[in-house]
Design a protein around this motif. Sequence first.
Motif, PDB file in Angstrom:
ATOM      1  N   GLN A 263      35.966  33.224  16.029  1.00 49.14           N
ATOM      2  CA  GLN A 263      36.071  31.935  16.794  1.00 49.14           C
ATOM      3  C   GLN A 263      35.691  30.731  16.104  1.00 49.14           C
ATOM      4  OE1 GLN A 263      34.612  32.466  20.827  1.00 49.14           O
ATOM      5  NE2 GLN A 263      36.157  34.062  21.525  1.00 49.14           N
ATOM      6  N   GLN A 264      34.337  30.825  15.426  1.00 51.58           N
ATOM      7  CA  GLN A 264      33.499  29.804  14.919  1.00 51.58           C
ATOM      8  C   GLN A 264      33.165  30.182  13.161  1.00 51.58           C
ATOM      9  OE1 GLN A 264      29.464  29.037  16.220  1.00 51.58           O
ATOM     10  NE2 GLN A 264      29.931  26.666  16.118  1.00 51.58           N
TER      11      GLN A 264
ATOM     12  N   ALA B 202      32.248  35.992  17.546  1.00 53.47           N
ATOM     13  CA  ALA B 202      32.051  34.749  17.178  1.00 53.47           C
ATOM     14  C   ALA B 202      32.235  34.215  15.822  1.00 53.47           C
ATOM     15  CB  ALA B 202      30.326  34.649  17.516  1.00 53.47           C
TER      16      ALA B 202
ATOM     17  N   TRP C  56      26.697  33.814  12.156  1.00 54.19           N
ATOM     18  CA  TRP C  56      27.282  35.160  12.846  1.00 54.19           C
ATOM     19  C   TRP C  56      27.373  36.241  11.765  1.00 54.19           C
ATOM     20  CZ3 TRP C  56      26.160  33.680  17.112  1.00 54.19           C
ATOM     21  CH2 TRP C  56      26.433  32.370  17.496  1.00 54.19           C
TER      22      TRP C  56
ATOM     23  N   ARG D  85      29.148  33.595  27.958  1.00 53.37           N
ATOM     24  CA  ARG D  85      29.089  32.354  26.996  1.00 53.37           C
ATOM     25  C   ARG D  85      30.114  32.127  26.010  1.00 53.37           C
ATOM     26  NH1 ARG D  85      27.608  30.410  31.288  1.00 53.37           N
ATOM     27  NH2 ARG D  85      25.312  30.007  31.770  1.00 53.37           N
ATOM     28  N   LEU D  86      30.155  33.772  25.189  1.00 56.35           N
ATOM     29  CA  LEU D  86      31.037  33.740  24.249  1.00 56.35           C
ATOM     30  C   LEU D  86      32.718  33.444  24.408  1.00 56.35           C
ATOM     31  CD1 LEU D  86      31.782  34.533  21.260  1.00 56.35           C
ATOM     32  CD2 LEU D  86      31.993  36.925  21.953  1.00 56.35           C
ATOM     33  N   GLU D  87      32.949  34.059  25.978  1.00 55.01           N
ATOM     34  CA  GLU D  87      34.227  33.703  26.462  1.00 55.01           C
ATOM     35  C   GLU D  87      34.419  32.309  26.912  1.00 55.01           C
ATOM     36  OE1 GLU D  87      34.252  36.472  29.782  1.00 55.01           O
ATOM     37  OE2 GLU D  87      34.868  38.356  28.353  1.00 55.01           O
ATOM     38  N   GLU D  88      33.349  31.810  27.195  1.00 59.21           N
ATOM     39  CA  GLU D  88      33.363  30.197  27.476  1.00 59.21           C
ATOM     40  C   GLU D  88      33.334  29.343  26.186  1.00 59.21           C
ATOM     41  OE1 GLU D  88      30.138  29.773  29.964  1.00 59.21           O
ATOM     42  OE2 GLU D  88      30.827  30.766  31.656  1.00 59.21           O
ATOM     43  N   ARG D  89      33.066  29.999  25.094  1.00 55.67           N
ATOM     44  CA  ARG D  89      33.053  29.323  23.926  1.00 55.67           C
ATOM     45  C   ARG D  89      31.815  28.195  23.912  1.00 55.67           C
ATOM     46  NH1 ARG D  89      37.816  30.107  20.365  1.00 55.67           N
ATOM     47  NH2 ARG D  89      39.146  31.515  21.400  1.00 55.67           N
ATOM     48  N   ASP D  90      30.752  28.568  24.589  1.00 54.08           N
ATOM     49  CA  ASP D  90      29.621  27.729  24.740  1.00 54.08           C
ATOM     50  C   ASP D  90      28.602  27.979  23.367  1.00 54.08           C
ATOM     51  OD1 ASP D  90      27.298  26.210  25.293  1.00 54.08           O
ATOM     52  OD2 ASP D  90      27.308  26.512  27.320  1.00 54.08           O
ATOM     53  N   TYR D  91      28.959  27.689  22.388  1.00 56.05           N
ATOM     54  CA  TYR D  91      28.063  28.328  21.250  1.00 56.05           C
ATOM     55  C   TYR D  91      26.655  28.169  21.307  1.00 56.05           C
ATOM     56  CZ  TYR D  91      32.729  29.258  19.766  1.00 56.05           C
ATOM     57  OH  TYR D  91      34.099  29.930  19.847  1.00 56.05           O
TER      58      TYR D  91
END
Length: 509
Positions: free
Chosen positions: A373-374, A370, A380, A331-337
């Motif tokens: 990325q965010q 994470a 985080w 999910r992290l690789e998909e950026r589905d936070y």
Amino acid sequence: MLERGFDYYRREKVLSVQVMEGSSIYGAVKGTVIYAVTLDTDDFGFSTCTCPNTGYCKHMAAVFYAYYSYAGRSADEIHNRMLYGHALMDSPESKPAEVETSGGIAVAALGTETAPQQWMEEMDRKHGEVWRQCRHSLHPLQAVLLNIKAVSKAWDDRLRRLHWIHGIIFVLEQAERAYSITDTYSRYYYEMAFARMTEPWISQYYELVAELVPAEMTAPERTAVDHLIGMFHERDMDREHQLHRWESLYFSLWGRLVKDEAWTRAEVDWLRSKLESADTGVGLGTGGFFAPMALAFLDFEDGRDEEAIALLSKTVFNRTALLACDCALQRLEERDYRKLEGWIGYLYGGLTIERKSKAFGPFLSMCRLADIQQPDNPKWQQYLVSFLPHSYSALSEHWLDRKQFEQWADLQLLFGIEPDEMDVQLIREMSRLAPTALYPLYHQAIDGAIRSRNRQGYRQAVKLMKKLEKLYKAEKQADRWNRYVDGIVRKHGRLRALQEELWRGKIIT
């Protein structure tokens, strides 16, 4: 020499064979020590071996025969041709190869039409006891895998791929048997050594499985995949002290099959029956952890993360935490936070109780990634801070990477880390990037040295003050430095030994 080399080959002394650039064959042979052999196929006279012998040797001959086996040829036949110019009539290789099935019926040699069950029966017949030779190393299994691969070398690519997958599972099971007889005192050592040996085999398994395309499979391929699934069903997936993560091997296979409705529906029915058996106290060996993990994985693959987390919550955290890490990472690789927060929350809840879990390291790494990325989501970093002091190294490195130097300095102050205890290269880098962040670290270290109330501590304080002086003056803050020194002198005016050391160090005049 050929006879002795062939004896080495038959006794599985050849640990590995590798073809390089199409003209050289590299091999490792276990003799008195392990010898490295290079066969030059363009000019055999340039072949070498690291053994004491000059010229040709039995180790070269052993690799020569092992290469023919690796290439799918009969090493026995080659040996007979080398010695006698022809294959012996009573040699097994000169007769039609036969395989005894479990029912005692002789069938043709293994080929593309042979059932997967017979593949495994043949592997077990030929190599089923090799694990007993793996007392200190799994090297004997390397030759087994090469031999298994040679059987299907000329098959259709897709069916050969499935035969090789079966072969890898076979040697991994052999490795498990060897690991299971290790004593508990040495188990940690064997686990590390054996896992390093099997790592490339597992990597190849994942690569081969990733190439499966269910929608394009022929009937024989689907039969082979059904047999693979059955092998996972038959083994005790919940057994304690296993060398490998068998559930990961299973999940990687289902990652390719999950879009096939017929396969998935049948698998879900089987898993639910195992889960119900566990609830009623029947068949707990299989239903204990694996069934809910597998159902959770299928839910995850179908995008139902909340249902997957709910299933894992009913299991023992340490047994299923690594699966949760795998799901969170995807999910992290998909950026589905949104979904990632659910997985990280589940891991956080388990790790607050099971701090020694193997999931702790991956959890910290994912929180760091994470946060990069965010960066606008404070959760985080909050997760990282909440696990102090256990997360000190990860958090310290993270704040340096993020160039959050003030937070990094505060963390060092909190743990009482002094500049002299840090890496020299790090101090140099910080002196260049954020020298002011180092000021409080030096101040705290100097105060601590002075509080020791002895001559050695005073000398250490002066040493630190000289380094701090360079930082102040490099930043053109000489006035601030002078005020700091005046404050030290006034505060500790009664410490005569300190005043002497300050004078000797030319801090004061």
